[in-house]
Design a protein around this motif. Structure first.
Motif, PDB file in Angstrom:
ATOM      1  N   ALA A 115       0.832  -1.208   0.000  1.00 40.98           N
ATOM      2  CA  ALA A 115       0.000   0.000   0.000  1.00 40.98           C
ATOM      3  C   ALA A 115       0.866   1.257   0.000  1.00 40.98           C
ATOM      4  O   ALA A 115       0.596   2.222  -0.733  1.00 40.98           O
ATOM      5  CB  ALA A 115      -0.915   0.000   1.217  1.00 40.98           C
ATOM      6  N   MET A 119       0.808   3.988  -3.046  1.00 39.88           N
ATOM      7  CA  MET A 119       0.394   5.367  -2.804  1.00 39.88           C
ATOM      8  C   MET A 119       1.549   6.343  -3.034  1.00 39.88           C
ATOM      9  O   MET A 119       1.344   7.474  -3.479  1.00 39.88           O
ATOM     10  CB  MET A 119      -0.147   5.508  -1.382  1.00 39.88           C
ATOM     11  N   TRP A 131       2.962   6.766   4.453  1.00 39.95           N
ATOM     12  CA  TRP A 131       1.737   6.038   4.109  1.00 39.95           C
ATOM     13  C   TRP A 131       1.558   4.807   4.996  1.00 39.95           C
ATOM     14  O   TRP A 131       0.437   4.500   5.421  1.00 39.95           O
ATOM     15  CB  TRP A 131       1.768   5.617   2.640  1.00 39.95           C
ATOM     16  N   PHE A 135      -1.828   4.231   7.356  1.00 43.12           N
ATOM     17  CA  PHE A 135      -2.735   3.084   7.274  1.00 43.12           C
ATOM     18  C   PHE A 135      -2.713   2.251   8.558  1.00 43.12           C
ATOM     19  O   PHE A 135      -3.748   1.732   8.989  1.00 43.12           O
ATOM     20  CB  PHE A 135      -2.356   2.192   6.083  1.00 43.12           C
ATOM     21  N   ILE A 157     -15.517  -0.529   2.455  1.00 47.12           N
ATOM     22  CA  ILE A 157     -14.322  -0.826   1.666  1.00 47.12           C
ATOM     23  C   ILE A 157     -14.646  -1.803   0.548  1.00 47.12           C
ATOM     24  O   ILE A 157     -14.200  -1.637  -0.598  1.00 47.12           O
ATOM     25  CB  ILE A 157     -13.215  -1.398   2.577  1.00 47.12           C
ATOM     26  N   LEU A 288      -4.811   3.895  -7.347  1.00 50.44           N
ATOM     27  CA  LEU A 288      -5.396   4.365  -6.087  1.00 50.44           C
ATOM     28  C   LEU A 288      -6.197   3.269  -5.393  1.00 50.44           C
ATOM     29  O   LEU A 288      -6.170   3.155  -4.165  1.00 50.44           O
ATOM     30  CB  LEU A 288      -6.281   5.587  -6.346  1.00 50.44           C
ATOM     31  N   GLY A 291      -3.673   0.964  -3.804  1.00 51.12           N
ATOM     32  CA  GLY A 291      -3.052   1.621  -2.660  1.00 51.12           C
ATOM     33  C   GLY A 291      -3.991   1.773  -1.485  1.00 51.12           C
ATOM     34  O   GLY A 291      -3.698   1.326  -0.374  1.00 51.12           O
ATOM     35  N   LEU A 292      -5.146   2.397  -1.725  1.00 52.82           N
ATOM     36  CA  LEU A 292      -6.107   2.615  -0.641  1.00 52.82           C
ATOM     37  C   LEU A 292      -6.777   1.312  -0.207  1.00 52.82           C
ATOM     38  O   LEU A 292      -6.998   1.081   0.985  1.00 52.82           O
ATOM     39  CB  LEU A 292      -7.165   3.626  -1.086  1.00 52.82           C
ATOM     40  N   GLY A 293      -7.106   0.456  -1.197  1.00 52.30           N
ATOM     41  CA  GLY A 293      -7.746  -0.815  -0.869  1.00 52.30           C
ATOM     42  C   GLY A 293      -6.848  -1.711  -0.054  1.00 52.30           C
ATOM     43  O   GLY A 293      -7.286  -2.362   0.905  1.00 52.30           O
ATOM     44  N   GLY A 295      -4.189  -0.614   1.682  1.00 52.21           N
ATOM     45  CA  GLY A 295      -3.882   0.080   2.928  1.00 52.21           C
ATOM     46  C   GLY A 295      -4.959  -0.058   3.979  1.00 52.21           C
ATOM     47  O   GLY A 295      -4.667  -0.256   5.163  1.00 52.21           O
ATOM     48  N   PHE A 296      -6.223   0.033   3.559  1.00 51.61           N
ATOM     49  CA  PHE A 296      -7.329  -0.103   4.500  1.00 51.61           C
ATOM     50  C   PHE A 296      -7.850  -1.546   4.550  1.00 51.61           C
ATOM     51  O   PHE A 296      -7.880  -2.182   5.600  1.00 51.61           O
ATOM     52  CB  PHE A 296      -8.478   0.833   4.110  1.00 51.61           C
TER      53      PHE A 296
END
Length: 449
Positions: A115, A119, A131, A135, A157, A288, A291-293, A295-296
Motif C-alpha cells: 500500500a 500510494m 503512508w 494506514f 471498503i 489508487l 493503494g487505498l484498498g 492500505g485499509f
C-alpha cells in the motif's frame, strides 16, 4: 492438560452474522489483490497465470470445505489452531497455530508495504513510511473499537473495491473487443500456444495462493457469531472463495490478453504497467484502488485475524497470558492488537527491500496451515469419529491435502528453508514452555467438547 470452565475464560462479543463474515473475507482477500501479485504469478508460471489461479482455486475450495467442517467441531477464535488441537491434541495444535502465525503476522505487514509503495507512486510527496504509518494507525484504531465497527468499515471498503474492479473489467473488455486495438480477447491465457508445463503452473500457483489468503481468517471470528449462526462460517467461507476466485481469474485473463506484445514488464508492477500502456485513463483509478484498498482493506482484517489467534493461544497458555486480555468496553483483544501494530510497523518499514521473500514466507505458513486443516477433518471425523461419509470426510479433504501439498512443493528453496526454521523455532518454544517452565496447555470447553 488442564481444562477450565467457560465462565473463567476471557470472551469476545457475539454480534456477527453470515453477511458480516462474507464482507470480512472479501475485504481480507481484496478484489484488487490480483493486480498486486499478477506480475509475480505470471513470471513464476511462465505466462500461465490463469491456469495457476485455477489450480490454486481447486485447492482452496477443497480446503474451504474442510474449514467449514471443522468450524462446526471447534467453534473458537483460534481457527486452524483450534481445529488441529481438537483433532490431534495440544502439541500439533500449537504447531498449526504457529504455522498460521507466520502467514497472519507477515501478511498485514506485506500489505502495508504494498500500500505504501502504491500510494507513493501515485503521490510521491508523501514517503512510503508516511503512508505505512497512516494506514497502520487507522487499522489499529478500527480494530480496537470492536469487531462490529470493523465489519461496518469492511462493508464500505468492499463496495469501493468492487466498483474499481468493475471499471477495470468493463474498460478492458471494451478495449479488447475493439477492432482498432493491437490486442484482442482470446483463449490463449487458458490454452497456451506452447502447451501446458505443469511444473511452471504449480510454481505460479504457489504464488497465486497469496491472493486467496483471507478466506481462512473468517473462521477466526467463530467465537463472535450471534447465537443460532453456527453454520455461518461454512457458508461465508465457500461463498467468499467462489466469488473471489472468479474475480481473480477474470482479472488475470484480461491482463494476460492486454499484455501481449509488451516487453520488459517488472514483476512487482506488471499490472500497472500493462494498464498504463493500454488504458492509461484507467491507470490512476487502479493505482489508487490498490493503494487505498490494500492500505485499509488488507490491513484491518488481517490485524483482526492474527490478534484473535494470539488471543486464543494465550488464553490456552500457549503464549504469554497478557495477549488474552479483552477490553472491558469494546470486548476486543486489545493487547494482541497493539502488539501486532508494533510488529507490523517493524516488518513493513524494515523489510522493504525483501518483498519477494515476504511473499514466499506468507505462503509457506498458509499452505502448512491448510494441510493441517484438511488432515484435521480426516482425523476428527474419519478416524476418531468413524464417519461413513466417505466423500465428505475422507475423499474431499484427502484431495485437498494432496493439492495443497503439491502447490507447497512449488515454493522456492529459500522459502522452504526459512519457513522450516520458523516451525523448528516454534517447536523449541513449545518444549521450553512445556517442560522447562511447566506451562501446561489449558483447553476450554469450546475446544474440548
Amino acid at each position: 492438560m488442564t481444562q477450565t470452565t467457560d465462565t473463567e475464560r476471557p470472551k469476545l462479543k457475539r454480534s456477527l452474522g453470515t453477511l458480516d463474515l462474507l464482507l470480512y473475507g472479501i475485504v481480507f482477500m481484496s478484489p484488487i489483490a490480483g493486480f498486486a501479485v499478477y506480475g509475480f504469478v505470471q513470471d513464476s508460471s511462465g505466462d500461465m497465470a490463469v491456469l495457476s489461479y485455477l489450480i490454486g482455486c481447486i485447492g482452496m475450495v477443497l480446503t474451504g470445505l474442510s474449514y467449514a467442517a471443522m468450524s462446526r467441531a471447534a467453534p473458537g477464535a483460534g481457527s486452524v489452531y483450534n481445529y488441529a488441537q481438537k483433532a490431534f491434541g495440544p502439541f500439533l495444535g500449537f504447531a498449526a497455530g504457529w504455522s498460521i502465525l507466520l502467514d497472519y503476522i507477515l501478511l498485514p505487514s506485506l500489505m502495508l508495504l504494498i500500500a505504501g509503495l502504491s500510494m507513493n507512486a501515485a503521490i510521491p510527496a508523501v514517503p512510503v513510511a508516511g503512508w505505512v504509518m497512516f494506514f497502520l494507525v487507522i487499522a489499529t484504531v478500527t480494530n480496537l473499537c470492536g469487531i462490529k465497527f470493523t465489519t461496518r468499515a469492511d462493508m464500505m471498503i468492499a463496495g469501493a473495491l468492487m466498483i474499481a474492479v468493475t471499471i477495470f473489467v468493463i474498460a478492458a473488455v471494451i478495449y479488447l473487443l475493439s477492432p482498432s486495438t493491437p490486442v484482442s480477447l482470446s483463449l490463449s491465457p487458458l490454452l497456451p500456444e506452447g502447451g501446458v508445463q505443469m511444473n511452471l503452473v504449480v510454481a505460479g500457483a504457489s504464488v497465486a495462493i497469496l491472493s486467496f489468503l483471507g478466506f481462512d481468517a473468517i473462521s477466526t471470528l467463530s467465537e463472535e457469531l450471534k447465537e443460532g449462526h453456527s453454520n455461518a462460517v461454512g457458508r461465508a467461507t465457500i461463498l467468499c472463495l467462489v466469488v473471489m476466485a472468479s474475480i481473480f481469474i477474470i482479472e488475470s485473463w484480461l491482463l494476460s490478453d492486454l499484455s501481449k506484445g509488451l516487453e520488459g514488464l517488472s514483476p512487482d508492477a506488471a499490472a500497472f504497467e500493462i494498464i498504463n500502456a493500454r488504458m492509461p485513463f484507467v491507470g490512476l483509478i487502479v493505482t489508487l484502488a490498490v493503494g487505498l484498498g490494500t492500505g485499509f482493506g488488507s490491513t484491518i482484517p488481517p490485524q483482526a485475524a492474527v490478534s484473535r489467534v494470539l488471543f486464543a493461544m494465550a488464553r490456552d497458555r500457549q503464549l504469554p497470558g497478557i495477549l488474552s486480555r479483552v477490553h472491558s468496553r469494546f470486548r476486543s483483544p486489545y493487547v494482541a492488537i497493539l502488539f501486532m501494530a508494533v510488529i507490523m510497523a517493524v516488518l513493513s518499514l524494515g523489510f522493504g527491500a525483501h518483498l519477494d521473500t515476504l511473499l514466499s514466507l506468507v505462503n509457506y505458513g498458509a499452505l502448512m496451515a491448510f494441510m493441517f486443516v484438511n488432515a484435521s477433518v480426516i482425523m476428527h471425523y474419519g478416524i476418531r469419529g468413524g464417519s461413513r461419509q466417505l466423500v465428505r470426510h475422507w475423499i474431499l479433504p484427502g484431495i485437498g491435502f494432496l493439492v495443497v501439498a503439491y502447490v507447497f512443493t512449488g515454493l522456492s528453496s529459500q522459502s522452504l528453508i526459512m519457513g522450516t526454521a520458523w516451525i523448528v523455532a516454534g517447536i523449541a518454544f513449545y518444549l521450553v514452555q512445556r517442560f522447562m517452565l511447566g506451562r501446561t496447555p489449558v483447553v476450554g470447553l469450546d475446544a474440548a467438547e
